[in-house]
Design a protein around this motif. Structure first.
Motif, PDB file in Angstrom:
ATOM      1  N   ASN A   9       0.856  -1.564  -0.006  1.00 33.64           N
ATOM      2  CA  ASN A   9      -0.314   0.077  -0.048  1.00 33.64           C
ATOM      3  C   ASN A   9       0.944   1.734  -0.074  1.00 33.64           C
ATOM      4  N   GLY A  10       1.771   1.331  -1.065  1.00 40.44           N
ATOM      5  CA  GLY A  10       3.180   2.227  -0.963  1.00 40.44           C
ATOM      6  C   GLY A  10       4.310   2.009  -0.847  1.00 40.44           C
ATOM      7  N   LYS A  38       2.906   1.997  -5.832  1.00 39.84           N
ATOM      8  CA  LYS A  38       2.583   3.473  -5.668  1.00 39.84           C
ATOM      9  C   LYS A  38       3.652   4.447  -6.558  1.00 39.84           C
ATOM     10  N   GLY A  62       1.686   7.346  -8.960  1.00 41.37           N
ATOM     11  CA  GLY A  62       1.308   6.780  -7.754  1.00 41.37           C
ATOM     12  C   GLY A  62      -0.059   6.200  -8.142  1.00 41.37           C
TER      13      GLY A  62
END
Length: 252
Positions: A9-10, A38, A62
């Motif tokens: 998640n990033g 991302k 992103g």
């Protein structure tokens, strides 16, 4: 062999929370497959002595993206499925080794209002076809966030979520079709009746602390590798994302 998969998640956000490389070394994993980076590769400084790095980024910054960090250099690396319509979001990396393929995959989300369900199913059919073709050559190991809870046992509230994104009949049947073409959900192969086994929790309502979650992160292998499966784990105590890592151990 030990493999770990994690929707982070990033990746840059994860780096602010933990020393990713030290954690990777500590796990002793032969390969770490990640999803939802991302970012584009030039947006981060990340050195991994002893591990080769492979990144696949979305055209859109992103968003989405995958990566693999592996001790063993592959003989070939493929990014995407070779289908332009499905290769714009950095969702797939395939490493070819002498005796198997290792794939990290981030399946598209159907979206809460299901506006992307049709695309999600098109992508799923194309992916199943892709791994079938590879499986005819040599065994396949693929892992990642597949964005579907396959069975009712794979989420806390199946009745309340029936028809919701990630638990529509169509998405569940898509995964069933994939498995029926000669593949194994390794965790369920070992633990068919284990409840409370989740890999994703909402950030809301203390869901993780209360273990109100979904199992949507998987290791799937070709049927012929079943006898080599030693263990499959959900590393629920590793924090840093709304997902936790999942692990597969195979005999060499």
């Amino acid at each position: 062999m030990k493999f770990i998969s994690w929707n982070v998640n990033g990746f840059r956000a994860l780096q602010r929370k933990m020393d990713v490389y030290s954690w990777l070394v500590e796990t002793g994993a032969d390969a770490l497959c990640i999803q939802e980076t991302k970012m584009h590769r030039d947006q981060v400084q990340f050195e991994t002595p002893g591990y080769f790095q492979y990144w696949n980024e979305a055209v859109r910054k992103g968003y989405s993206g995958t990566a693999i960090f592996t001790k063993n250099e592959p003989i070939n690396v493929t990014y995407g499925m070779g289908i332009e319509a499905h290769d714009q979001e950095g969702r797939l990396i395939t490493l070819e080794y002498d005796n198997y393929y290792l794939i990290t995959v981030y399946t598209p989300n159907a979206k809460r209002d299901l506006t992307r369900l049709d695309y999600r199913l098109e992508w799923g059919a194309a992916f199943t076809n892709y791994i079938q073709q590879l499986d005819r050559i040599k065994p396949v190991i693929f892992c990642g966030d597949l964005n579907v809870a396959h069975q009712e046992i794979d989420l806390t509230y199946p009745r309340n979520n029936s028809g919701n994104s990630g638990f529509t009949q169509e998405e569940r049947e898509d995964f069933s079709a994939l498995l029926s073409n000669g593949f194994i959900d390794t965790y369920r192969a070992l633990y068919p009746d284990r409840t409370g086994a989740y890999s994703w929790w909402s950030f809301q309502f203390n869901a993780r602390q209360r273990n109100i979650g979904w199992r949507i992160d998987y290791f799937v292998t070709s049927q012929c590798l079943k006898e080599y499966i030693i263990d499959a784990k959900i590393l629920w105590d590793v924090v840093g994302s709304d997902h936790c890592p999942v692990e597969l151990k195979l005999a060499e």
